[in-house]
Design a protein around this motif. Structure first.
Motif, mmCIF file in Angstrom:
data_model
loop_
_atom_site.group_PDB
_atom_site.id
_atom_site.type_symbol
_atom_site.label_atom_id
_atom_site.label_comp_id
_atom_site.label_asym_id
_atom_site.label_seq_id
_atom_site.Cartn_x
_atom_site.Cartn_y
_atom_site.Cartn_z
ATOM 1 N N PRO A 76 -13.519 26.349 -30.608
ATOM 2 C CA PRO A 76 -13.229 27.334 -31.361
ATOM 3 C C PRO A 76 -13.783 28.576 -30.720
ATOM 4 C CG PRO A 76 -13.614 25.882 -32.889
ATOM 5 C CD PRO A 76 -14.203 25.359 -31.626
ATOM 6 N N VAL A 77 -13.165 29.774 -30.852
ATOM 7 C CA VAL A 77 -13.392 30.979 -30.287
ATOM 8 C C VAL A 77 -13.182 32.125 -31.539
ATOM 9 C CG1 VAL A 77 -13.249 32.994 -28.456
ATOM 10 C CG2 VAL A 77 -12.964 30.466 -28.025
ATOM 11 N N ASP A 78 -14.494 32.695 -31.598
ATOM 12 C CA ASP A 78 -14.375 33.636 -32.895
ATOM 13 C C ASP A 78 -14.107 34.928 -32.241
ATOM 14 O OD1 ASP A 78 -14.747 35.361 -34.879
ATOM 15 O OD2 ASP A 78 -16.763 35.011 -35.196
ATOM 16 N N PRO A 79 -12.886 35.415 -32.410
ATOM 17 C CA PRO A 79 -12.663 37.013 -31.648
ATOM 18 C C PRO A 79 -13.414 38.076 -32.276
ATOM 19 C CG PRO A 79 -10.813 36.336 -33.231
ATOM 20 C CD PRO A 79 -11.893 35.017 -33.222
ATOM 21 N N GLN A 80 -14.250 38.016 -33.603
ATOM 22 C CA GLN A 80 -15.160 38.797 -33.914
ATOM 23 C C GLN A 80 -16.441 38.962 -33.379
ATOM 24 O OE1 GLN A 80 -13.553 41.085 -36.180
ATOM 25 N NE2 GLN A 80 -11.784 40.071 -35.660
ATOM 26 N N ALA A 81 -16.693 37.839 -32.431
ATOM 27 C CA ALA A 81 -17.963 37.779 -32.145
ATOM 28 C C ALA A 81 -18.303 38.563 -30.765
ATOM 29 C CB ALA A 81 -18.314 36.308 -31.508
ATOM 30 N N GLY A 82 -17.381 39.454 -30.375
ATOM 31 C CA GLY A 82 -17.843 40.391 -29.111
ATOM 32 C C GLY A 82 -16.402 40.541 -28.257
ATOM 33 N N PRO A 83 -16.303 41.349 -27.398
ATOM 34 C CA PRO A 83 -15.291 41.551 -26.494
ATOM 35 C C PRO A 83 -14.993 40.309 -25.774
ATOM 36 C CG PRO A 83 -17.078 42.842 -25.673
ATOM 37 C CD PRO A 83 -17.475 42.149 -27.154
ATOM 38 N N VAL A 84 -15.746 39.581 -25.090
ATOM 39 C CA VAL A 84 -15.588 38.463 -24.411
ATOM 40 C C VAL A 84 -14.682 37.483 -25.224
ATOM 41 C CG1 VAL A 84 -16.542 36.538 -22.962
ATOM 42 C CG2 VAL A 84 -17.497 38.856 -22.678
ATOM 43 N N GLU A 85 -15.296 37.443 -26.240
ATOM 44 C CA GLU A 85 -14.649 35.946 -27.110
ATOM 45 C C GLU A 85 -13.262 36.724 -27.669
ATOM 46 O OE1 GLU A 85 -19.085 35.469 -27.482
ATOM 47 O OE2 GLU A 85 -17.730 37.171 -27.174
ATOM 48 N N GLU A 86 -13.145 37.997 -28.009
ATOM 49 C CA GLU A 86 -11.911 38.410 -28.309
ATOM 50 C C GLU A 86 -10.698 38.500 -27.223
ATOM 51 O OE1 GLU A 86 -9.825 42.733 -29.910
ATOM 52 O OE2 GLU A 86 -12.092 42.822 -29.044
ATOM 53 N N PHE A 87 -11.306 38.541 -25.949
ATOM 54 C CA PHE A 87 -10.333 38.467 -24.601
ATOM 55 C C PHE A 87 -10.167 36.746 -24.710
ATOM 56 C CE2 PHE A 87 -9.871 37.956 -20.109
ATOM 57 C CZ PHE A 87 -9.097 38.484 -19.598
ATOM 58 N N ALA A 88 -11.006 35.879 -24.564
ATOM 59 C CA ALA A 88 -10.712 34.491 -24.695
ATOM 60 C C ALA A 88 -9.760 34.201 -25.774
ATOM 61 C CB ALA A 88 -11.862 33.769 -24.800
ATOM 62 N N PHE A 89 -9.812 34.760 -26.749
ATOM 63 C CA PHE A 89 -8.976 34.367 -27.758
ATOM 64 C C PHE A 89 -7.653 34.901 -27.560
ATOM 65 C CE2 PHE A 89 -7.087 35.214 -31.958
ATOM 66 C CZ PHE A 89 -7.034 34.111 -32.657
ATOM 67 N N GLY A 90 -7.458 36.132 -27.128
ATOM 68 C CA GLY A 90 -6.141 36.294 -26.746
ATOM 69 C C GLY A 90 -5.457 35.661 -25.517
#
Length: 38
Positions: A8-22
């Motif tokens: 799982p990827v937490d999009p609230q964890a930072g910009p890289v995680e938000e990008f991966a989530f998208g």
């Protein structure tokens, strides 16, 4: 042939995680092609 399990990827964890989530969301919307196909 089994693929890798995604963690799982937490999009609230930072910009890289938000990008991966998208990117994962786009992949699901595209019918979940394999990463090899992508």
């Amino acid at each position: 042939m089994a693929g890798r399990h995604e963690v799982p990827v937490d999009p609230q964890a930072g910009p890289v995680e938000e990008f991966a989530f998208g990117l994962r969301k786009l992949r699901v919307e595209a019918g979940q092609p394999t990463y090899r196909v992508l």
